[in-house]
Design a protein around this motif. Sequence first.
Motif, short mmCIF file in Angstrom:
data_model
loop_
_atom_site.label_atom_id
_atom_site.label_comp_id
_atom_site.label_asym_id
_atom_site.label_seq_id
_atom_site.Cartn_x
_atom_site.Cartn_y
_atom_site.Cartn_z
N GLY A 130 17.39 18.30 -37.85
CA GLY A 130 17.76 16.89 -37.96
C GLY A 130 17.14 15.99 -36.92
N LEU A 131 15.96 16.36 -36.41
CA LEU A 131 15.35 15.56 -35.34
C LEU A 131 13.89 15.23 -35.65
CD1 LEU A 131 16.79 17.50 -32.26
CD2 LEU A 131 17.48 15.23 -33.06
N GLU A 132 13.59 15.02 -36.94
CA GLU A 132 12.19 14.79 -37.30
C GLU A 132 11.61 13.55 -36.65
OE1 GLU A 132 14.99 14.71 -39.03
OE2 GLU A 132 14.53 14.44 -41.15
N ASP A 133 12.47 12.62 -36.25
CA ASP A 133 11.97 11.38 -35.63
C ASP A 133 11.83 11.49 -34.11
OD1 ASP A 133 14.71 11.69 -35.45
OD2 ASP A 133 15.11 9.53 -35.46
N LEU A 142 16.85 12.35 -24.70
CA LEU A 142 17.72 12.94 -25.73
C LEU A 142 19.12 13.17 -25.20
CD1 LEU A 142 15.33 15.74 -27.08
CD2 LEU A 142 15.72 13.47 -28.07
N SER A 143 20.08 13.16 -26.10
CA SER A 143 21.45 13.58 -25.74
C SER A 143 21.45 15.10 -25.56
CB SER A 143 22.42 13.21 -26.86
OG SER A 143 22.22 14.06 -27.97
N ARG A 149 19.47 21.20 -29.88
CA ARG A 149 18.85 21.43 -31.19
C ARG A 149 17.34 21.62 -31.06
NH1 ARG A 149 20.51 16.93 -34.88
NH2 ARG A 149 21.31 15.81 -33.07
N VAL A 150 16.72 20.91 -30.11
CA VAL A 150 15.29 21.14 -29.84
C VAL A 150 15.10 22.57 -29.32
CG1 VAL A 150 13.30 20.50 -28.43
CG2 VAL A 150 14.75 18.72 -29.42
#
Length: 245
Positions: A130-133, A142-143, A149-150
Motif C-alpha cells: 500500500g505504498l506505491e506513492d 514516513l510514519s 511496511r517498507v
Amino acid sequence: MNMREMIKIHQLNKSFGDLHVLKDIDMTVFESDVVCLIGSSGSGKSTLLRCLNFLERKDNGQIIIEGKEVNPRTDNLNKIREKVGMVFQNFNLFPHKTVLENIIEAPIKVKGVSKEDAISKAQQLLSKVGLEDKADVYPSKLSGGQKQRVAIARALAMEPDIMLFDEPTSALDPELVGEVLTTMKDLAEEGMTMVVVTHEMGFAKEVADRIVYMHEGRIVEHGTPEQFFNNPKEERTREFLKSTS
Ligand code: ADP
Ligand code: MG
C-alpha cells in the motif's frame, strides 16, 4: 495437508557468557505455517530468531532449513538469509536511501538481479504493502507503520521462503499497529511461512496456526491458538496470559 518441514530445530542451546539464554529448544515449522512466539521480555525470543537467521551463533544443537542442516562455519550464510527474511522492531531502513533504493539494494548486490528487474519487483511490492506513492521518499518522511511496511517489502524483495518478524509492531504508536498487522495477515493468507515474535495476542489468536510460549529460555508450552488460549496446560502459561489480558 502439506507437511514440508521448513525449519527444524533440535536441542538448540545458546549462552552469552554465563547466561544460558536458549535451553534445549526443539521446534518444527511446516510450510505455510504461521508460528507466533510469545513470552515475557528476556525469555530468549529474539535470540532464537537471530539464531535462525544466523545473526547469532548457536552453541550446540541443529538448525535444519528446508531439510538441510546449516553449518555456519562452512555454509554460505548469505544464501541462507536469502531464504529466511527478517523484519526487526526498529525497521533498520537505510536512512540515506529512498524507499525504492532500500528495496532494490540487496536483490541487486546480493542476488545479482538487474536494476530494471529489481525496480519493477520493488514497485509491485510497494503496491502490495500500500505504498506505491512512496518510492522516492526518504524513510524520515514516513510514519512508523509505513517504515515497517517498507521493511517488509524490502525483505520480500529477496523472495524468501520463510519470514521472521521480531516484534514488528512494538515500536509503533497504537494507531499504526493495525496497518502492519494487516500486511502480515495478507502475507500469511498467501501461504508465507512465518515465525512472528509478538505481544499482539489478537493477531496470534486470529492468524497463528501454532503458538510457542517461551519462559526463561525454554519452550514451556506449544499448541494451536485454541488450545493455548482456552486451555493452557501449564501454570506458567496461565500466569502469562493473565498478565497480558
Ligand atoms: P526477548 O527477545 O525474549 O526479550 P532476548 O533473546 O533479547 O529476549 O534476550 C534473552 C536474554 O539474553 C536476556 O537476558 C538478554 O539480556 C540476553 N542477551 C541478549 N542478547 C545478548 C548479547 N548480545 N549479549 C549478552 N546478553 C544478551
Ligand atoms: Mg526481543
